[in-house]
Every structure is written in structure tokens, then in C-alpha cells.
Design a protein around this motif. Structure first.
Motif, PDB file in Angstrom:
ATOM      1  N   ALA A  68     -26.090 -24.716 -33.721  1.00 57.54           N
ATOM      2  CA  ALA A  68     -25.018 -23.952 -33.075  1.00 57.54           C
ATOM      3  C   ALA A  68     -24.933 -24.355 -31.594  1.00 57.54           C
ATOM      4  CB  ALA A  68     -25.312 -22.459 -33.191  1.00 57.54           C
ATOM      5  N   TYR A  69     -24.008 -23.725 -30.880  1.00 57.73           N
ATOM      6  CA  TYR A  69     -24.018 -23.876 -29.420  1.00 57.73           C
ATOM      7  C   TYR A  69     -25.244 -23.161 -28.869  1.00 57.73           C
ATOM      8  CZ  TYR A  69     -19.182 -25.510 -29.602  1.00 57.73           C
ATOM      9  OH  TYR A  69     -18.050 -26.237 -29.866  1.00 57.73           O
ATOM     10  N   MET A  70     -25.663 -23.561 -27.701  1.00 54.43           N
ATOM     11  CA  MET A  70     -26.751 -22.879 -27.003  1.00 54.43           C
ATOM     12  C   MET A  70     -26.294 -22.633 -25.568  1.00 54.43           C
ATOM     13  SD  MET A  70     -29.307 -23.552 -24.565  1.00 54.43           S
ATOM     14  CE  MET A  70     -30.035 -25.188 -24.645  1.00 54.43           C
ATOM     15  N   LEU A  71     -26.525 -21.427 -25.079  1.00 57.84           N
ATOM     16  CA  LEU A  71     -26.187 -21.097 -23.691  1.00 57.84           C
ATOM     17  C   LEU A  71     -27.467 -20.891 -22.902  1.00 57.84           C
ATOM     18  CD1 LEU A  71     -24.106 -20.350 -21.470  1.00 57.84           C
ATOM     19  CD2 LEU A  71     -24.319 -17.975 -22.237  1.00 57.84           C
ATOM     20  N   ARG A  72     -27.618 -21.682 -21.849  1.00 59.39           N
ATOM     21  CA  ARG A  72     -28.789 -21.556 -20.976  1.00 59.39           C
ATOM     22  C   ARG A  72     -28.398 -20.765 -19.736  1.00 59.39           C
ATOM     23  NH1 ARG A  72     -31.017 -27.072 -19.792  1.00 59.39           N
ATOM     24  NH2 ARG A  72     -31.984 -26.886 -21.827  1.00 59.39           N
ATOM     25  N   VAL A  73     -28.979 -19.598 -19.585  1.00 58.52           N
ATOM     26  CA  VAL A  73     -28.656 -18.703 -18.471  1.00 58.52           C
ATOM     27  C   VAL A  73     -29.628 -18.953 -17.328  1.00 58.52           C
ATOM     28  CG1 VAL A  73     -28.433 -16.294 -17.772  1.00 58.52           C
ATOM     29  CG2 VAL A  73     -27.802 -16.976 -20.093  1.00 58.52           C
ATOM     30  N   ALA A  74     -29.101 -19.110 -16.125  1.00 60.79           N
ATOM     31  CA  ALA A  74     -29.953 -19.343 -14.961  1.00 60.79           C
ATOM     32  C   ALA A  74     -30.659 -18.053 -14.553  1.00 60.79           C
ATOM     33  CB  ALA A  74     -29.113 -19.855 -13.790  1.00 60.79           C
ATOM     34  N   ILE A  75     -31.962 -18.153 -14.370  1.00 68.72           N
ATOM     35  CA  ILE A  75     -32.730 -17.053 -13.772  1.00 68.72           C
ATOM     36  C   ILE A  75     -33.341 -17.641 -12.503  1.00 68.72           C
ATOM     37  CG2 ILE A  75     -34.613 -15.404 -14.071  1.00 68.72           C
ATOM     38  CD1 ILE A  75     -34.099 -15.539 -17.079  1.00 68.72           C
ATOM     39  N   PRO A  76     -32.622 -17.493 -11.376  1.00 65.96           N
ATOM     40  CA  PRO A  76     -33.048 -18.182 -10.159  1.00 65.96           C
ATOM     41  C   PRO A  76     -34.507 -17.886  -9.824  1.00 65.96           C
ATOM     42  CG  PRO A  76     -30.902 -17.199  -9.867  1.00 65.96           C
ATOM     43  CD  PRO A  76     -31.426 -16.700 -11.176  1.00 65.96           C
ATOM     44  N   TYR A  77     -35.285 -18.981  -9.693  1.00 61.94           N
ATOM     45  CA  TYR A  77     -36.724 -18.911  -9.404  1.00 61.94           C
ATOM     46  C   TYR A  77     -37.431 -17.840 -10.231  1.00 61.94           C
ATOM     47  CZ  TYR A  77     -34.077 -16.432  -5.787  1.00 61.94           C
ATOM     48  OH  TYR A  77     -33.142 -15.680  -5.141  1.00 61.94           O
ATOM     49  N   PHE A 110     -29.845 -18.565 -25.149  1.00 64.58           N
ATOM     50  CA  PHE A 110     -29.353 -17.936 -26.370  1.00 64.58           C
ATOM     51  C   PHE A 110     -29.037 -19.057 -27.348  1.00 64.58           C
ATOM     52  CE2 PHE A 110     -28.079 -14.553 -23.270  1.00 64.58           C
ATOM     53  CZ  PHE A 110     -28.912 -13.564 -23.780  1.00 64.58           C
ATOM     54  N   ASN A 111     -29.555 -18.949 -28.556  1.00 65.66           N
ATOM     55  CA  ASN A 111     -29.486 -20.065 -29.501  1.00 65.66           C
ATOM     56  C   ASN A 111     -28.285 -20.057 -30.432  1.00 65.66           C
ATOM     57  OD1 ASN A 111     -31.883 -21.534 -28.849  1.00 65.66           O
ATOM     58  ND2 ASN A 111     -33.069 -19.855 -29.720  1.00 65.66           N
ATOM     59  N   TRP A 112     -27.492 -18.972 -30.443  1.00 60.62           N
ATOM     60  CA  TRP A 112     -26.448 -18.884 -31.460  1.00 60.62           C
ATOM     61  C   TRP A 112     -25.097 -18.398 -30.928  1.00 60.62           C
ATOM     62  CZ3 TRP A 112     -28.136 -20.584 -36.205  1.00 60.62           C
ATOM     63  CH2 TRP A 112     -29.517 -20.602 -36.416  1.00 60.62           C
ATOM     64  N   PRO A 113     -24.741 -18.612 -29.679  1.00 58.60           N
ATOM     65  CA  PRO A 113     -23.442 -18.075 -29.231  1.00 58.60           C
ATOM     66  C   PRO A 113     -22.277 -18.873 -29.820  1.00 58.60           C
ATOM     67  CG  PRO A 113     -24.342 -19.466 -27.526  1.00 58.60           C
ATOM     68  CD  PRO A 113     -25.389 -19.400 -28.623  1.00 58.60           C
ATOM     69  N   ARG A 114     -21.170 -18.210 -30.032  1.00 55.61           N
ATOM     70  CA  ARG A 114     -19.938 -18.894 -30.463  1.00 55.61           C
ATOM     71  C   ARG A 114     -19.173 -19.313 -29.229  1.00 55.61           C
ATOM     72  NH1 ARG A 114     -17.735 -17.421 -35.336  1.00 55.61           N
ATOM     73  NH2 ARG A 114     -15.767 -16.868 -34.391  1.00 55.61           N
ATOM     74  N   LEU A 115     -18.633 -20.524 -29.264  1.00 53.84           N
ATOM     75  CA  LEU A 115     -17.929 -21.032 -28.080  1.00 53.84           C
ATOM     76  C   LEU A 115     -16.835 -20.071 -27.642  1.00 53.84           C
ATOM     77  CD1 LEU A 115     -17.444 -23.312 -26.029  1.00 53.84           C
ATOM     78  CD2 LEU A 115     -15.882 -24.355 -27.685  1.00 53.84           C
ATOM     79  N   VAL A 116     -16.115 -19.514 -28.611  1.00 53.74           N
ATOM     80  CA  VAL A 116     -14.996 -18.633 -28.260  1.00 53.74           C
ATOM     81  C   VAL A 116     -15.468 -17.391 -27.502  1.00 53.74           C
ATOM     82  CG1 VAL A 116     -13.436 -19.363 -30.079  1.00 53.74           C
ATOM     83  CG2 VAL A 116     -15.133 -17.610 -30.577  1.00 53.74           C
ATOM     84  N   GLU A 117     -16.735 -17.036 -27.647  1.00 52.75           N
ATOM     85  CA  GLU A 117     -17.226 -15.815 -26.992  1.00 52.75           C
ATOM     86  C   GLU A 117     -18.015 -16.090 -25.711  1.00 52.75           C
ATOM     87  OE1 GLU A 117     -17.597 -12.695 -30.697  1.00 52.75           O
ATOM     88  OE2 GLU A 117     -19.363 -13.899 -30.224  1.00 52.75           O
TER      89      GLU A 117
ATOM     90  N   HIS B  10     -18.446 -26.903 -36.358  1.00 57.39           N
ATOM     91  CA  HIS B  10     -17.153 -26.240 -36.179  1.00 57.39           C
ATOM     92  C   HIS B  10     -16.921 -26.016 -34.688  1.00 57.39           C
ATOM     93  CE1 HIS B  10     -14.354 -22.707 -36.460  1.00 57.39           C
ATOM     94  NE2 HIS B  10     -13.778 -23.574 -37.277  1.00 57.39           N
ATOM     95  N   LEU B  11     -15.756 -26.428 -34.218  1.00 60.84           N
ATOM     96  CA  LEU B  11     -15.520 -26.387 -32.764  1.00 60.84           C
ATOM     97  C   LEU B  11     -15.655 -24.975 -32.185  1.00 60.84           C
ATOM     98  CD1 LEU B  11     -14.546 -27.531 -30.033  1.00 60.84           C
ATOM     99  CD2 LEU B  11     -12.195 -27.175 -30.832  1.00 60.84           C
ATOM    100  N   ALA B  12     -15.002 -24.021 -32.771  1.00 66.59           N
ATOM    101  CA  ALA B  12     -14.935 -22.693 -32.148  1.00 66.59           C
ATOM    102  C   ALA B  12     -16.243 -21.924 -32.252  1.00 66.59           C
ATOM    103  CB  ALA B  12     -13.804 -21.880 -32.786  1.00 66.59           C
ATOM    104  N   SER B  13     -16.949 -22.112 -33.368  1.00 60.82           N
ATOM    105  CA  SER B  13     -18.171 -21.331 -33.569  1.00 60.82           C
ATOM    106  C   SER B  13     -19.432 -22.133 -33.281  1.00 60.82           C
ATOM    107  CB  SER B  13     -18.234 -20.822 -35.011  1.00 60.82           C
ATOM    108  OG  SER B  13     -18.407 -21.909 -35.904  1.00 60.82           O
ATOM    109  N   GLY B  14     -19.365 -23.444 -33.468  1.00 64.22           N
ATOM    110  CA  GLY B  14     -20.546 -24.290 -33.341  1.00 64.22           C
ATOM    111  C   GLY B  14     -21.329 -24.427 -34.632  1.00 64.22           C
ATOM    112  N   ASP B  15     -20.930 -23.703 -35.671  1.00 66.78           N
ATOM    113  CA  ASP B  15     -21.678 -23.724 -36.939  1.00 66.78           C
ATOM    114  C   ASP B  15     -21.727 -25.127 -37.539  1.00 66.78           C
ATOM    115  OD1 ASP B  15     -22.111 -21.044 -36.791  1.00 66.78           O
ATOM    116  OD2 ASP B  15     -20.561 -20.481 -38.237  1.00 66.78           O
ATOM    117  N   VAL B  16     -22.839 -25.427 -38.187  1.00 67.15           N
ATOM    118  CA  VAL B  16     -22.962 -26.657 -38.974  1.00 67.15           C
ATOM    119  C   VAL B  16     -22.049 -26.517 -40.189  1.00 67.15           C
ATOM    120  CG1 VAL B  16     -24.520 -28.052 -40.379  1.00 67.15           C
ATOM    121  CG2 VAL B  16     -25.316 -27.073 -38.207  1.00 67.15           C
ATOM    122  N   VAL B  17     -21.241 -27.538 -40.427  1.00 66.76           N
ATOM    123  CA  VAL B  17     -20.326 -27.492 -41.584  1.00 66.76           C
ATOM    124  C   VAL B  17     -20.360 -28.821 -42.328  1.00 66.76           C
ATOM    125  CG1 VAL B  17     -18.752 -25.710 -40.745  1.00 66.76           C
ATOM    126  CG2 VAL B  17     -18.401 -28.087 -40.045  1.00 66.76           C
TER     127      VAL B  17
END
Lengths: 571, 101
Positions: A68-77, A110-117, B10-17
């Protein structure tokens, strides 16, 4: 302006805690969040190609990983407020899978965020003065420091205002946003290096000169990855107010001469190595000498003073005694509590307070992972007993830096109920492990299950304490996010003939006497690596000159030979 | 000749498809299997179109073994990708009921 303004406020009632945004900071992050929302919308609408979008998402901490997408959040120092940690918990539950992963750069992923969110997540972060800017890309990344900054009894100066100064200076710096490769800076305010500064592109050791004036030893050219190199000293002592100008000179030399033709040779460590430290130092000094620094130094002093004013002062209770009878009684009466105190509690510079270290390495757990519920527990404890502050360590643990001694037992009990009272800090089961092939698209092997198996094998606390100070660090690929090169025992996961294979290094050290571990010999299969680690530990226990000889000291005395004999003779 | 399936995110979700007969599916078991060069070319053509249409990103072919109605990726990386983290069986495709059947 006098040099005294360079001193971070020190004292029982004015130690700075978390940095509070001013109106400029808030507008800056809000605008950036809105920009990224627009970029995501344009990408989804087909107005940006993936090629165009990828560098934009990376500059906002968004990767596309294995699942999935992964979002890396900065935690300054590595500094968080309770409000911020609680917000991270909310995000984990609302937008992710109910947990977060604390990283070796003191950040959270975060290991599972959706790009749209993700734009919504960034908005949630901005509300509590957080963001994900420059947690990826070829720019200056999150500046890291000692997790006990500002509270350690052995500290020369609090490095966090300097870290914040570097952070603000480097955020979207037009000259340093497109460097040859990523660039990492670490600062230690203590001679006991808990920030692994020698493994950074620039490492800063706070010092005082002969007249007591503050400054830095400036190191450059360190890094792990496929070519591990320790940073070399460029300036033995730099007056503090020259910091930005000098760091800028280093970056300009790197920006100009660093290689852009080969990604694997683009880090500053390769430049320093290929030029040699003398030539590199001469180039930096020439660049620095060419500048007009009087005005810059004045600006640095003014900016530091402004930044210090934005650190909320901590309201320590004055005149607490060094000892607390209730705490002492609990230690005397409760053996389990006493064991946790011995391992996880550290002396605070203010009498009557303690530094509470929270292990995120329960036996069999995933190093660095915390559930939303656990994050809330820590946030609640920070508010109730810890003056509202939390730290993240580069060893993937958490810290409550200001707990009154009389509250420590209650904190321990609450941590225990949340599964957060593992008393293994600095022991063999306190393992750094990168996400490896369980999450990472770059990985060549898994790291986490290896860490879990080793921790389970050494689950017996008495055995762990008998072994003593032993740091195992595991990376799932040559990029070395698990810092295996500086593990006392380092484990590198590779692919060999279509299966996972694990290479062992010994003798690495991330501390003040930093060292790169040496490869022991042929690798081990996934189902062999735990036995191999146990053989190494047994070899140490059988050969050491008593418990006073640490694993590193033993290895330095005897070398690799007995370990090789034990591991490979029967093969 | 090895068999291959087409995978992407998948572009919007990132899921493996994986590409199935009726579009992109999260489950490897439902993927279309290409067993010759012509079939692979057909899959890659579809990949190019759906990438251009901003439905998926980073499409590529994955080697699989299949027998008795079961498909398994040949390389362990792709097996983790098809299932989910080996350390969190409650997450990823493996957490979907019947996903690995």
C-alpha cells in the motif's frame, strides 16, 4: 547580542519542552497541505502523470510500498506532545489499521493510508502542528538528536533549539531541496552519543571551548547503506553562532561536487571518501571563507532567541528531594518493579524527577510498533505524570522525559496494563529492525520475524541480564535502515539463490566510539539465523572475563576467530 | 514456458491488484494467467492502457505456478505481496475470508 543568548534556558523551572508554531509556521504548513491536496486531486484526475507526481508525493512523505502507500510523519528531533501523540492514535484508527510504526529516524510511519485520504491526514496533522514535509526525497531530512535531550544529567547543552533552528532553516530551502541524494543531520548535546552522529551526513557534537563558550564539533561524510563510512571531523570546534553558515558551506560543496551520475555514489560520504578529508575540509573552509558571516551569525543568534521563545517552558516542581520514600519502598518491596527500574529508568537532571523509557520491544512483538490504544495510554500518562511530553528514540522506543519519582510506580503499572512495561532496554531483545520485506518495496528479505524469533529465544530476563549490554540491529536490505552496520551483532537480510539469506557482522557500535561491524562469514538461512545468534552469544558468555567484560569488549579482545570457529567449523 | 500474471497498485488506494477477466482484482487467485508471449503482450497492452487511464500504477508481470485451480507466485517477495505481512496475518489479502483458497 551577547553569546549568552545561545544557551538554551537551563534551570528547574524553564527547561524548554515542545516547540509551538507561530503564525508563520501555521500558515506555512497549512499552505503546503492545501498544495498537496491539489496535487493529489490533479493526479487522480489525470492532470499529473505518475512521473510528475512521484517527486511531489515523496517530498510530502508518501511512498508506494509493498502492500500500500506509506505515510512517514515527521517528529522533529523525536519530540512529541501528548496532544500530538493522541492525534497520531486517532489517525491510526480513522485512516489506517489501528497502529503506527516508530522508525530509526524518530519518525512515525502509517503503513496503509489511501492516497485519496492522505490530504485529510495531513490536515489532521497540521491541526496539531505536525506534517510530513521532507521525510523523503533528496533534501535535508528530519534532524535527529538524543532522546534524553534537555533532561540528561550528562548533557553539556540542550540540542533541541539548535535542531529546530536547522529544521526551519532547511525546510524548503531553495538551494538544498534538490541535492544529489538525501541528507541526514544528527546532533548530540552529550559526550555520551545516543544519537549515532558519526553515521550521519553531518554529525554535530555540542562542546564548549576553553573559555566555556558553546559550539560544535562538526563531522561530515558518515552514512550506512551499501557503503558504510563513519563521519570525519571537519571542524574540531565551531562557535555556535556560525552553525548555519558552516553547515551551508558543507552543503554547497556537496551540492556542487557530489555525484549525480550514480545514485549509489551520490551521498556525501562518497564525496568525502573520494576527495579525502583534507581536500574536503579545504573546500568547505574555502567556501565558508568566501561568505559574509557577521550578518549571518547575528541572524542565527536572533533566530535562535526567537525559536527558544517558542519552546513552552516546563513547570517542574521546585525543591523536590533527590529521593522519594514511596518510590524507594516500591523498589524494595516489588522485585518486578525493581527490575524494570534498573533497566528502563534513567537519572534526570532535576532532583525528584526520572526519565522513563518505554520499550516498544515486547517479546515476540514488532519492534517500533504501537497500537492506537497504546499511543493513547502513553499520551494520557504524559499528561497526567510527565508534563505532557513524549520522546521517540532512534532505537524505536518511547520516553516520558519528566516523571516525578513519586509517580513512577503508578506509571509503571499503567504501562504494564497496556503491554508497555517490558524491562529490556539495552538488552539483547531490545532490537532495532527495519520493516523489511513484510512492508518495504526495497527489501530483499524480512527483518521483523527474525527480530521476533531472536527475542523469543532470549525471552528469559535473567538470561538477558546475564548477557548484559548487547545491541542487535537488523536490516532487510543493503540500504541499512535497521542500522545493522553499527549493531554489536548486525544482521543483513539478502536474497541468495531465490531464498532469504542473512549475513552477520560483529563489532559495530553507534556510540561515541563508533565502529562499523565486520562481516563474519557466509550467510545463514532464515531458519538458521536464530541458532547462529545464540551460538555467538554462547561463545561470548563462555569466553568472557566475567560479567564486567561486555560483548564489544570481548570481541575487541579476541576478534572474530572464536565466533567463526563456533559457527562454521561444523558446517 | 513459465506462466505470468499482471499486477500493479491501484492508484487511489494503493492496494495490490491483479488483472482478472472482469477488471482489476485484489486476489491473485482470480488473476488472468498468461502462458505464452502473445498472452503476455496482451496483458501488458492492458497495463499500458490502464496506467494511461490513471487506474493503476507500476504494473508488471509476475511469475506464478498454478495447478488444480491454485495460483502461487514463484518469488517469495510476490508471495508476501499477494498475502500481506507475514508478521500480521490479520492484515492484507490474507485477512480476507477465503482469499487464499
Amino acid at each position: 547580542m551577547s553569546a549568552t543568548v545561545l544557551e538554551a534556558p537551563v534551570g528547574a523551572s524553564v527547561t524548554p519542552a515542545t516547540y509551538c508554531y507561530d503564525a508563520f509556521d501555521k500558515q506555512f504548513v497549512a499552505e503546503r497541505t492545501a498544495q498537496f491536496r491539489d496535487q493529489v486531486e490533479r493526479r487522480l484526475a489525470g492532470l499529473l502523470t505518475e512521473e510528475q507526481f512521484k517527486p511531489l508525493r515523496l517530498m510530502n512523505g508518501v511512498y508506494l510500498q509493498l502492500h500500500a502507500y506509506m505515510l512517514r510523519v515527521a517528529i522533529p528531533y523525536g519530540t512529541l506532545s501528548a496532544v500530538q501523540l493522541r492525534r497520531l492514535a486517532d489517525i491510526a484508527e480513522r485512516f489506517d489499521k489501528g497502529y503506527g510504526h516508530f522508525t530509526t529516524r524518530q519518525n512515525l510511519q502509517f503503513n496503509w493510508p489511501r492516497l485519496v485520504e492522505i490530504p485529510d491526514i495531513l490536515e489532521q496533522l497540521a491541526e496539531v502542528e505536525m506534517h510530513a514535509i521532507q521525510t523523503s526525497g533528496n533534501c535535508i531530512r528530519n534532524v535527529t538528536t538524543d532522546q534524553w535531550a534537555g533532561v540528561a544529567a550528562d548533557e553539556i547543552m540542550d540540542p533541541r533549539p539548535w535542531c529546530e533552528l536547522l529544521r526551519q532553516w532547511s525546510s524548503l530551502h531553495p538551494e538544498f531541496s534538490f541535492l544529489p541524494r538525501k541528507f541526514k543531520i544528527a546532533v548530540t548535546g552529550s559526550p555520551v552519543d545516543r544519537a549515532a552522529v558519526a553515521t550521519h551526513d553531518i554529525g554535530l557534537r555540542m562542546k564548549r571551548d576553553g573559555e566555556g563558550r558553546p559550539g560544535f564539533e562538526v563531522l561530515a561524510g558518515g552514512g550506512l547503506g551499501r557503503t558504510p563510512i563513519l563521519a570525519r571531523t571537519v571542524r574540531a570546534f565551531l562557535p555556535a553562532d556560525e552553525l548555519l553558515a558552516y553547515v551551508g558551506a558543507i552543503l554547497r560543496v556537496y551540492n556542487r561536487f557530489g555525484r549525480r551520475d550514480n545514485k549509489f555514489k551520490a551521498r556525501i560520504k562518497i564525496l568525502v571518501h573520494e576527495q579525502g578529508i583534507e581536500a574536503f575540509r579545504a573546500a568547505v573552509e574555502a567556501e565558508y571563507a568566501a561568505g559574509e558571516h557577521a550578518a549571518e551569525a547575528a541572524l542565527t543568534r536572533a533566530e535562535l532567541a526567537r525559536i527558544q521563545a517558542h519552546f513552552q517552558p516546563i513547570g517542574y516542581e521546585d525543591d523536590l528531594p533527590e529521593r522519594d520514600p514511596g518510590f524507594d519502598r516500591a523498589v524494595f518491596e516489588d522485585e518486578v518493579f525493581a527490575g524494570w527500574v534498573r533497566g528502563n529508568l534513567v537519572r534526570h537532571k532535576v532532583p525528584g524527577y526520572a526519565i522513563v523509557n518505554i520499550s516498544l520491544k515486547p517479546v515476540g512483538g514488532i519492534p517500533g510498533d504501537a497500537t492506537a490504544a497504546q499511543m493513547r495510554t502513553v499520551a494520557d500518562l504524559a499528561e497526567r505524570h510527565g508534563l505532557g511530553e513524549i520522546r521517540v528514540t532512534h532505537e524505536q522506543n518511547l520516553v516520558l522525559p519528566h516523571v516525578r519519582l513519586r509517580d513512577v510506580h503508578a506509571v509503571w503499572e499503567a504501562l504494564g496494563e497496556a503491554g508497555l512495561a517490558t524491562p529490556n532496554l539495552g538488552l539483547i531483545s531490545d532490537i532495532i529492525a527495519c520493516p523489511g520485506m513484510d512492508y518495504c518495496a526495497l527489501a530483499t528479505a524480512r527483518s521483523i520475524p527474525v527480530a521476533q524469533a531472536v527475542a523469543r529465544r532470549f525471552a528469559d530476563l535473567d538470561r538477558q541480564r546475564q548477557i548484559g549490554d548487547l545491541k542487535i540491529k537488523i536490516s532487510g536490505c543493503i540500504n541499512a535502515c535497521g542500522h545493522h552496520h553499527v549493531g554489536h551483532i548486525g544482521i543483513l537480510g539478502l536474497e541468495k539463490k531465490g531464498v532469504e539469506s542473512y549475513q552477520i557482522t560483529l563489532g559495530g557500535d553507534a556510540g561515541a566510539d563508533a565502529a562499523i561491524g565486520k562481516i563474519l562469514g557466509p550467510g545463514f538461512a532464515y531458519d538458521e539465523i536464530t541458532d547462529a545468534v545464540e551460538t555467538i552469544v554462547d561463545t561470548y558468555l563462555q569466553g568472557r572475563n566475567g560479567p564486567g567484560e561486555t560483548f564489544l569488549a570481548f570481541h575487541a579482545r579476541v576478534g572474530a576467530a572464536p565466533f567463526k570457529e563456533a559457527l562454521y567449523a561444523a558446517r | 514456458m513459465v506462466s505470468r500474471v499482471l499486477t500493479a497498485n491501484h492508484l487511489a488506494s494503493g492496494d495490490v491488484v491483479y488483472l482478472a477477466a472482469d477488471g482489476w482484482t485484489p486476489l491473485l487467485r482470480d488473476a488472468l494467467i498468461a502462458s505464452d508471449a502473445a498472452a503476455e503482450a496482451c496483458l501488458l497492452g492492458r497495463a499500458a492502457r490502464d496506467e494511461e487511464a490513471d487506474i493503476v500504477v507500476d504494473p508488471y508481470l509476475v511469475e506464478v505456478e498454478h495447478s488444480a485451480g491454485r495460483i502461487e507466485a514463484v518469488h517469495y517477495r510476490e508471495r508476501f505481496r499477494a498475502r500481506g505481512p507475514s508478521v500480521r496475518p490479520d492484515l492484507g489479502k490474507q485477512a480476507l475470508a477465503g482469499a487464499l483458497a
